[in-house]
Enzyme design. Sequence first.
Site, short mmCIF file in Angstrom:
data_model
loop_
_atom_site.label_atom_id
_atom_site.label_comp_id
_atom_site.label_asym_id
_atom_site.label_seq_id
_atom_site.Cartn_x
_atom_site.Cartn_y
_atom_site.Cartn_z
N TYR A 135 0.87 -1.18 0.00
CA TYR A 135 0.00 0.00 0.00
C TYR A 135 0.90 1.23 0.00
O TYR A 135 1.48 1.61 1.01
CB TYR A 135 -0.91 -0.04 1.22
CG TYR A 135 -1.91 1.10 1.33
CD1 TYR A 135 -2.21 1.93 0.24
CD2 TYR A 135 -2.59 1.32 2.51
CE1 TYR A 135 -3.13 2.95 0.34
CE2 TYR A 135 -3.52 2.34 2.64
CZ TYR A 135 -3.79 3.15 1.55
OH TYR A 135 -4.71 4.17 1.66
N LYS A 163 -1.37 -1.44 -4.00
CA LYS A 163 -2.44 -0.46 -3.99
C LYS A 163 -1.72 0.87 -4.18
O LYS A 163 -1.02 1.35 -3.28
CB LYS A 163 -3.24 -0.47 -2.69
CG LYS A 163 -4.34 0.61 -2.70
CD LYS A 163 -5.08 0.70 -1.38
CE LYS A 163 -6.08 1.85 -1.42
NZ LYS A 163 -6.79 2.03 -0.13
#
Length: 302
Positions: A135, A163
């Site tokens: 992330y 992400k």
Amino acid sequence: MTSLHGLFVPLITPFTADGTLATEALQRHAHAVLDAGASGLVALGTTAEPSALTAAERAQVLDICAAVCAERGAALIACAGGNATADSIRAIAALPYPVTAVLAVVPYYVRPSEEGVIAHFTAVAAASPAPVLVYDVPYRTARPLSGPTLVRLAETPNIAGFKHAVGGIGASTVELMARAGTRTTVLCGDDRFASALLALGAHGAILAAANLAPAAYAALVDAWRTGDLARGRALGHQLDAVGAAVFAEPNPTVIKAALAARGEIPSAAVRLPLLPASGESAEAALAACAALRPEPSRRAEA
């Protein structure tokens, strides 16, 4: 590369009016976003207010999401980890497996070097029973990553992808997609830049605003993934108003206010240090959703 393609909704955590976890509402909401076309769920992301939940509440949220995904044959991405490598490994080990993937944030606050970030994720990925998604969200972590670092992370064993939520489309994003986009999974994490990153070849999206308009965001991902470019552009333009409205105040306050106004969760309650969204922001989000108009598939017309 994993099969993590499509829309994944980072679920809010609904509370009752007295501030307790609304488990039935969470279960209903999880089913609703899958009914609308989401490929899977993200449990305990930032949108879920995980830092404000107790350990028991976090376990309840994971159990509910896991049960819904098992029932529906949907993917479950579980968020775990933080800014200490050893703690991240312990948190991932404690997850109720199986999960499809683990979403682990770039270490925040301590601002490690990029080599430190690579060492962190190498250790986390080696210890994780499930594939790891990085992330990358520098406006929360204060640790931007360069294109070469992203490419090196993409080549690390058991790192399935990213992400990608870097606040725009810059050189590092272009380099990631150009050099590693065909062999790693890239999921858009910025609601307002989702259409642009999908146009560059991203494989799907994890979008907070999809709590409010899951069908439209699922259609957006599908349009770009299937080459329906005109539809993808049109949907992206429409959905920009939703993304702007949702993030007018700290996430997930506007989402919760709008869902509560629609009667989909029992209250708009959030926990400190967040404060409830203003009525004006909730109304703007509801109006943006109401203005959405489905775009017919140009491929179907052809």
